[in-house]
Design a protein around this motif. Structure first.
Motif, PDB file in Angstrom:
ATOM      1  N   VAL A 345      27.193  67.717 -35.344  1.00  0.00           N
ATOM      2  CA  VAL A 345      28.554  68.208 -34.718  1.00  0.00           C
ATOM      3  C   VAL A 345      29.394  67.476 -34.402  1.00  0.00           C
ATOM      4  O   VAL A 345      30.496  67.623 -34.606  1.00  0.00           O
ATOM      5  CB  VAL A 345      27.910  69.054 -33.397  1.00  0.00           C
ATOM      6  CG1 VAL A 345      29.008  69.715 -32.741  1.00  0.00           C
ATOM      7  CG2 VAL A 345      26.765  70.148 -33.529  1.00  0.00           C
ATOM      8  N   LEU A 349      33.092  67.538 -35.747  1.00  0.00           N
ATOM      9  CA  LEU A 349      34.400  67.559 -35.060  1.00  0.00           C
ATOM     10  C   LEU A 349      35.311  66.404 -35.673  1.00  0.00           C
ATOM     11  O   LEU A 349      36.400  66.638 -35.724  1.00  0.00           O
ATOM     12  CB  LEU A 349      34.035  67.077 -33.629  1.00  0.00           C
ATOM     13  CG  LEU A 349      33.308  68.322 -32.565  1.00  0.00           C
ATOM     14  CD1 LEU A 349      32.950  67.833 -31.386  1.00  0.00           C
ATOM     15  CD2 LEU A 349      34.213  69.594 -32.734  1.00  0.00           C
ATOM     16  N   ASP A 395      37.197  79.806 -34.136  1.00  0.00           N
ATOM     17  CA  ASP A 395      36.591  78.870 -33.558  1.00  0.00           C
ATOM     18  C   ASP A 395      37.457  78.150 -32.500  1.00  0.00           C
ATOM     19  O   ASP A 395      38.155  77.306 -32.894  1.00  0.00           O
ATOM     20  CB  ASP A 395      35.955  78.101 -34.578  1.00  0.00           C
ATOM     21  CG  ASP A 395      35.102  76.969 -34.132  1.00  0.00           C
ATOM     22  OD1 ASP A 395      34.775  76.945 -32.773  1.00  0.00           O
ATOM     23  OD2 ASP A 395      34.710  76.110 -34.809  1.00  0.00           O
ATOM     24  N   SER A 397      36.820  75.758 -30.827  1.00  0.00           N
ATOM     25  CA  SER A 397      36.326  74.142 -30.661  1.00  0.00           C
ATOM     26  C   SER A 397      37.225  73.443 -31.503  1.00  0.00           C
ATOM     27  O   SER A 397      37.494  72.145 -31.228  1.00  0.00           O
ATOM     28  CB  SER A 397      34.919  73.977 -31.287  1.00  0.00           C
ATOM     29  OG  SER A 397      34.870  74.491 -32.495  1.00  0.00           O
ATOM     30  N   ARG A 400      40.028  72.116 -28.808  1.00  0.00           N
ATOM     31  CA  ARG A 400      39.438  71.160 -28.103  1.00  0.00           C
ATOM     32  C   ARG A 400      39.196  70.001 -28.907  1.00  0.00           C
ATOM     33  O   ARG A 400      39.390  68.934 -28.136  1.00  0.00           O
ATOM     34  CB  ARG A 400      38.058  71.614 -27.442  1.00  0.00           C
ATOM     35  CG  ARG A 400      38.263  72.829 -26.414  1.00  0.00           C
ATOM     36  CD  ARG A 400      37.021  73.115 -25.573  1.00  0.00           C
ATOM     37  NE  ARG A 400      35.991  73.583 -26.381  1.00  0.00           N
ATOM     38  CZ  ARG A 400      35.667  74.965 -26.784  1.00  0.00           C
ATOM     39  NH1 ARG A 400      36.354  75.823 -26.030  1.00  0.00           N
ATOM     40  NH2 ARG A 400      34.727  75.505 -27.337  1.00  0.00           N
ATOM     41  N   ALA A 401      38.758  69.891 -30.038  1.00  0.00           N
ATOM     42  CA  ALA A 401      38.562  68.744 -30.636  1.00  0.00           C
ATOM     43  C   ALA A 401      39.902  68.205 -31.174  1.00  0.00           C
ATOM     44  O   ALA A 401      40.028  66.782 -31.076  1.00  0.00           O
ATOM     45  CB  ALA A 401      37.931  69.096 -32.093  1.00  0.00           C
ATOM     46  N   ASP A 404      40.821  66.252 -27.861  1.00  0.00           N
ATOM     47  CA  ASP A 404      40.015  65.058 -27.706  1.00  0.00           C
ATOM     48  C   ASP A 404      40.442  64.043 -28.670  1.00  0.00           C
ATOM     49  O   ASP A 404      40.338  62.673 -28.330  1.00  0.00           O
ATOM     50  CB  ASP A 404      38.597  65.470 -27.676  1.00  0.00           C
ATOM     51  CG  ASP A 404      38.088  66.522 -26.810  1.00  0.00           C
ATOM     52  OD1 ASP A 404      38.789  66.274 -25.601  1.00  0.00           O
ATOM     53  OD2 ASP A 404      37.146  67.035 -26.877  1.00  0.00           O
ATOM     54  N   ALA A 424      40.931  78.047 -24.705  1.00  0.00           N
ATOM     55  CA  ALA A 424      40.073  76.803 -25.117  1.00  0.00           C
ATOM     56  C   ALA A 424      39.817  75.960 -23.769  1.00  0.00           C
ATOM     57  O   ALA A 424      38.714  75.503 -23.604  1.00  0.00           O
ATOM     58  CB  ALA A 424      40.629  76.045 -26.238  1.00  0.00           C
ATOM     59  N   THR A 427      37.340  78.115 -21.413  1.00  0.00           N
ATOM     60  CA  THR A 427      35.637  78.098 -21.779  1.00  0.00           C
ATOM     61  C   THR A 427      35.111  76.853 -21.786  1.00  0.00           C
ATOM     62  O   THR A 427      35.780  75.644 -22.029  1.00  0.00           O
ATOM     63  CB  THR A 427      35.792  78.709 -23.148  1.00  0.00           C
ATOM     64  OG1 THR A 427      36.561  77.917 -24.054  1.00  0.00           O
ATOM     65  CG2 THR A 427      36.147  80.156 -23.156  1.00  0.00           C
ATOM     66  N   THR A 428      33.977  76.678 -21.607  1.00  0.00           N
ATOM     67  CA  THR A 428      33.204  75.590 -21.792  1.00  0.00           C
ATOM     68  C   THR A 428      32.506  75.402 -23.052  1.00  0.00           C
ATOM     69  O   THR A 428      31.880  76.174 -23.430  1.00  0.00           O
ATOM     70  CB  THR A 428      32.228  75.390 -20.511  1.00  0.00           C
ATOM     71  OG1 THR A 428      31.384  76.532 -20.457  1.00  0.00           O
ATOM     72  CG2 THR A 428      32.864  75.334 -18.922  1.00  0.00           C
ATOM     73  N   LEU A 429      32.264  74.084 -23.316  1.00  0.00           N
ATOM     74  CA  LEU A 429      31.858  73.871 -24.500  1.00  0.00           C
ATOM     75  C   LEU A 429      30.344  73.775 -24.467  1.00  0.00           C
ATOM     76  O   LEU A 429      29.786  73.087 -23.831  1.00  0.00           O
ATOM     77  CB  LEU A 429      32.126  72.636 -25.307  1.00  0.00           C
ATOM     78  CG  LEU A 429      31.685  72.283 -26.698  1.00  0.00           C
ATOM     79  CD1 LEU A 429      32.080  73.337 -27.624  1.00  0.00           C
ATOM     80  CD2 LEU A 429      32.274  70.829 -27.392  1.00  0.00           C
TER      81      LEU A 429
END
Length: 433
Positions: A345, A349, A395, A397, A400-401, A404, A424, A427-429
């Motif tokens: 994962v 990312l 998606d 994520s 969030r990616a 980050d 985004a 919501t929690t990953l």
């Protein structure tokens, strides 16, 4: 003077007056004999006001006078009535049958008295008394005769008791001839106020003439006395210390009387209270009294108190910095726990973030950290921007990616829209596997 313990019907040495007339004879005898001296060093002495109050009490069927009633009827203060009632009790002329109560939240009751003739009166006038019932109390004695040498005095006291005493009204003396304003008939060219003299122009210009109505000076600020300083410190403590908010000012002023008299400030008191941890508070005033017991004997100088306040401020600053560091550490730990642990994962990312960097900077030189780099977003074709938004909607994520990996939130909202970025962030990953 009769002590307080003997001012009750059960402990008195006198006898109950058979009628108001006989009791007033004893009142006039006490006032004229000069044997009684009030125990108070302040307040009024025995005088006409005492006799007037005794006359009002002798007219009552039940000797149960209210202090406010006597004060209204005689046009005196309640404190004056209390002073004279104390003197009548100390002279042995009044005793309690039942004492009134003024407890908060209850019905206020007036005291019930008994009019008593002191034993010294019977001895001075040679009055003989006997008990009708051998087993009866001593205060139930009744007179049966009087000695020959006391008859003249009892006659004078009878005349005084028959007269009604009135309080003297104080009148300010007035000059003769000022009761009315004289009327003047006719006209005259001579002024009635006499010769008028006006100041010269030189005196008016130089300012030497004194004004007949001088300006009133502003009153000086009142300096707090010892009691005022205690209440001031109590109010400041109630405002500054959270667990003292519900306490009464008068009670806290009594607790801090020693430190207030020693010149302590509210900061010095708080520094002393901070030496120990505060437990669960049930009675704030009791806890404060326990903590401040002997404090004024420990920190006796201003230098000691100043050093203690500085140490307390330093400790508070260190504690504040420690709290901030703990919050930052918790945030970092939370962020680390939200990131996936799987290497697959993480590689995915990383690839996604690299793709986002390539999309936002086609030449490989532009960055996405600053606000000034928004030109790279504007250069993206519309079809490619819509494709990124569709991928992010499937998606979250990816958003969030991108955040980050260094993309600012402003650029992310410009690329993916506010709705998708908010989703985004809410919501929690969760780990994929």
């Amino acid at each position: 003077m009769v002590p307080a313990v003997d001012q009750w019907i059960s402990t008195t040495t006198g006898r109950i007056a058979p009628d108001p007339y006989s009791w007033m004879q004893a009142v006039h005898w006490v006032g004229g004999s000069g044997l009684y001296t009030p125990s108070r060093q302040h307040g009024p002495n025995w005088g006409p006001t005492t006799v007037v109050i005794a006359q009002e009490m002798s007219a009552l069927a039940e000797c149960r006078p209210g202090v406010d009633y006597l004060a209204r009827k005689l046009c005196v203060s309640e404190r004056t009535v209390q002073y004279h009632l104390d003197m009548l009790r100390e002279a042995g002329l009044l005793v309690y049958r039942s004492k009134g109560t003024r407890a908060a939240g209850r019905v206020r009751l007036a005291s019930v008295y008994e009019r008593v003739i002191p034993a010294q009166f019977d001895e001075a006038l040679g009055i003989r008394t006997v008990l009708r019932d051998e087993d009866g109390p001593a205060y139930a004695r009744v007179p049966v005769g009087i000695a020959e040498q006391g008859r003249a005095l009892i006659g004078k006291l009878a005349k005084k008791a028959a007269r009604k005493v009135r309080r003297k009204r104080s009148r300010t003396p007035r000059a003769a001839g000022l009761d009315c304003t004289p009327m003047q008939v006719g006209t005259s060219t001579v002024p009635t106020a006499g010769a008028l003299s006006l100041p010269s122009e030189g005196k008016l210009a130089s300012g030497k003439k004194v004004s007949p109505t001088p300006k009133q000076q502003k009153p000086k600020a009142r300096k707090l006395n010892k009691v005022g300083r205690r209440h001031q410190l109590a109010r400041e403590l109630i405002t500054a210390v959270p667990w003292l908010r519900q306490a009464a000012v008068a009670r806290i002023a009594w607790v801090v009387r020693h430190v207030a008299d020693a010149g302590w400030s509210v900061l010095e008191v708080r520094a002393f209270l901070a030496l120990a941890e505060t437990p669960e508070v049930r009675r704030p005033s009791a806890l404060l009294a326990h903590r401040l017991k002997g404090a004024h004997q420990l920190w006796t100088t201003n230098a000691q108190r100043t050093a203690a306040v500085e140490a307390w401020h330093h400790a508070e600053e260190q504690a504040r910095k420690a709290r901030i560091a703990a919050v930052r550490t918790a945030r970092e730990e939370t962020r680390e726990t939200l990131l996936p642990k799987s290497a697959v994962v993480q590689r995915a990312l990383t690839a996604a973030s690299n793709a986002v960097h390539d999309w936002l900077s086609a030449d490989g030189e532009a960055t996405v950290h600053g606000v000034e780099d928004g030109i790279a977003l504007e250069d993206l074709p519309r079809d490619e921007v819509l494709k990124h938004r569709r991928d992010a909607e499937r998606d979250l994520s990816l958003i969030r990616a991108a955040l980050d990996c260094g993309m600012s939130e402003r650029d992310a909202r410009r690329l993916y829209t506010n709705r998708l970025v908010d989703q985004a962030l809410r919501t929690t990953l969760s780990p994929a596997f």
